[in-house]
Design a protein around this motif. Structure first.
Motif, short mmCIF file in Angstrom:
data_model
loop_
_atom_site.label_atom_id
_atom_site.label_comp_id
_atom_site.label_asym_id
_atom_site.label_seq_id
_atom_site.Cartn_x
_atom_site.Cartn_y
_atom_site.Cartn_z
N SER A 38 3.26 7.97 -1.79
CA SER A 38 2.40 7.70 -1.74
C SER A 38 0.85 8.63 -2.79
N ARG A 71 1.04 -1.71 0.33
CA ARG A 71 -0.21 -0.32 0.80
C ARG A 71 1.29 1.31 0.16
N LEU A 72 0.83 1.99 -0.99
CA LEU A 72 1.69 3.06 -1.41
C LEU A 72 1.10 4.30 0.19
N SER A 73 0.00 4.13 0.79
CA SER A 73 -0.27 4.55 1.46
C SER A 73 0.50 4.78 2.83
N ASP A 76 -8.09 5.39 -7.66
CA ASP A 76 -6.29 5.85 -7.46
C ASP A 76 -5.52 4.43 -6.84
N GLY A 77 -4.55 4.52 -6.89
CA GLY A 77 -3.85 3.46 -7.44
C GLY A 77 -3.52 2.81 -5.69
N GLN A 78 -3.28 2.21 -5.38
CA GLN A 78 -2.74 1.79 -3.89
C GLN A 78 -1.28 0.78 -3.52
N ALA A 120 1.40 7.47 -6.38
CA ALA A 120 0.06 7.03 -6.73
C ALA A 120 -0.37 6.62 -8.00
N TYR A 158 4.00 -0.06 -8.46
CA TYR A 158 3.66 -0.17 -9.62
C TYR A 158 4.30 -1.35 -10.18
#
Length: 484
Positions: free
Chosen positions: A237, A228-230, A260-262, A240, A265
């Motif tokens: 983050s 999870r980028l968050s 929104d991507g999480q 994303a 890549y």
């Protein structure tokens, strides 16, 4: 957490057998001239020996490296009316982000000065660069062979090597990164022990050893393999990938889908491409017996362009990442940062990437074509499906590629016709062939009886200096790009 890491760092530095080119111990000496000179010397020396950081520590006994405490307080030191840190910052060029930290070590108070290694140019103090040789700090210019060696070792800052998460446990690394996907995508067997896993992650610069049996996750590791980028700060983050689908041809129309991507890549790439392919409009064609549904845009073209947006973005632009927008008649794929090559030469010139480690690993995982062939493939697919030529453009510190849906020649604008002519000439040239009136007719869906329409497009492309006659003495030999 930072205090615990700092204590581990102090202990690791104390464990060095002696002072090093990048390491010096002091008791209470707070002479500003000495500190400035050492900042220059240690920064340059750190780059010489391949380290990213140099250190000075106060409160450590030279020789025994015993913690003895210090009375030096950098926050309250002044030179005239200027605070020490401002005084130093004004005299060190190029500017380096040095930091003082006061550390409450169990054995006494320690002050640590962390000094980044030189990058773009040797670091000077009051206009003079210094170097560390043993315990001496002579002028770098007195040692021309060392000066040249330092120049050779300096390189531009690489975003991928920066630290996304510092001083984390091995368990946290394995929880934050989808390491199993890393092994699957790079086609390596998953080791049966933790040591083997970390050896591979270190080898690909996804993580790096920190102090105190802890680890640092690099920007490269986080942006590619984060679960999870968050869970990382805004520098990661906010990069994303975002996707927005509109009902009509403009952004003023209703938003049908937003995502929104999480995931990192690499972890999320296959799912993202499948998601885009499912959502894009479909065109129906009636074959010999069945009605067949075809996507408006070739999936392989989307795959390549999305991968390019990831790879070639300017990671130093904060608060922005790749954006994919789907309209009823086109798809726009944008990334922060202007391209490093001219937009009309992006197909034929070898790509220049700001993020070489990211690009290399993405290619190893087969997310995009080999270097220099990806956009060729996009043009080939667009021509095969007889779509309007894509539009590569740079504006507002961003790069954008527009893929257009099917459109008859009569419905194309003059600019779109000329752009299609130019890229057709490029494609033919790269294939070892030349564009001719007949090939352009086939490309644009112009009936042979209307060949004059293709001739008009060729004339406009020539007037714009985009194409030229391949052999002026034999005009019927065909056309090549203007730069050929």
């Amino acid at each position: 957490m930072q205090s615990a890491r700092d204590i581990d760092l102090v202990n690791e530095l104390r464990a060095q057998p002696d002072e090093m080119e990048w390491l010096e111990f002091k008791a209470n000496n707070a002479d500003p001239e000495m500190i400035g000179l050492r900042c220059s010397a240690l920064s340059n020396a750190a780059r010489m020996v391949g380290r990213e950081t140099a250190f000075m520590l106060w409160g450590i006994e030279d020789g025994s490296h015993r913690v003895m405490g210090t009375s030096f307080r950098p926050e309250s030191e002044k030179i005239g009316k200027q605070p020490l840190q401002l005084w130093l910052a004004q005299r060190l060029q190029p500017s380096i982000a040095f930091t003082f930290r006061e550390i409450s070590h169990p054995d006494g108070r320690v002050v640590l000065l962390e000094i980044p290694a030189a990058t773009g140019a040797p670091v000077c103090f009051n206009g003079t660069p210094y170097i560390r040789i043993g315990s001496a700090t002579p002028k770098l210019t007195d040692y021309p062979e060392r000066y040249q060696a330092l120049i050779d070792r300096m390189r531009p800052y690489r975003w991928e090597g920066g630290i996304a998460r510092q001083y984390v446990s091995g368990d946290d690394v394995l929880a934050l990164l989808d390491y199993s996907q890393y092994f699957r995508l790079t086609k390596q067997p998953l080791p049966d022990n933790r040591q083997g896993i970390f050896e591979k992650l270190v080898a690909d610069r996804l993580v790096a050893k920190d102090v105190g049996e802890r680890w640092n996750i690099t920007n490269l590791g986080a942006i590619l393999f984060a679960n999870r980028l968050s869970e990382f700060d805004d520098g990661i983050s906010r990069k994303a990938i975002r996707f927005v689908a509109y009902e009509g041809k403009t952004r003023a129309t209703t938003v049908k889908h937003r995502h929104d991507g999480q995931k990192g890549y690499a972890v999320g790439f296959e799912g993202l491409v499948a998601y885009l392919n499912d959502l894009q409009p479909k065109n129906e064609h009636i074959g010999a017996a069945l009605r067949e549904s075809h996507s408006m845009f070739p999936e392989l073209a989307i795959r390549e362009l999305v991968a390019n947006a990831m790879i070639h973005q300017d990671m130093t632009i904060t608060g922005a990442g790749p954006l994919i927008e789907l309209f009823s008649d086109r798809m726009e794929i944008s990334n922060p940062g202007i391209p490093l090559v001219q937009t009309d030469r992006m197909v034929d010139l070898p790509p220049r990437s700001r993020n070489e480690a990211l690009a290399s690993l993405m290619r190893r995982m087969n997310f995009c074509e080999e270097q220099g062939s990806g956009l060729d493939k996009v043009i080939e697919l667009v021509e095969l499906h007889q779509l309007p030529a894509p539009w590569f453009r740079a504006e507002n510190h961003a790069t954008q590629v527009v893929l257009y849906g099917p459109r008859m020649f009569a419905d194309m604008s003059p600019d779109e016709r000329v752009r299609a002519c130019y890229f057709h000439a490029v494609f033919k040239f790269l294939s070892g062939d030349k564009m001719k009136n007949a090939t352009l007719c086939a490309r644009l869906g112009i009936a042979s009886k209307n060949a004059a329409q293709a001739s008009a497009v060729i004339k406009h492309a020539q007037e714009a200096n985009l194409i030229r006659v391949a052999d002026p003495e034999h005009p019927r030999a065909g056309y090549v790009p203007g730069w050929a």
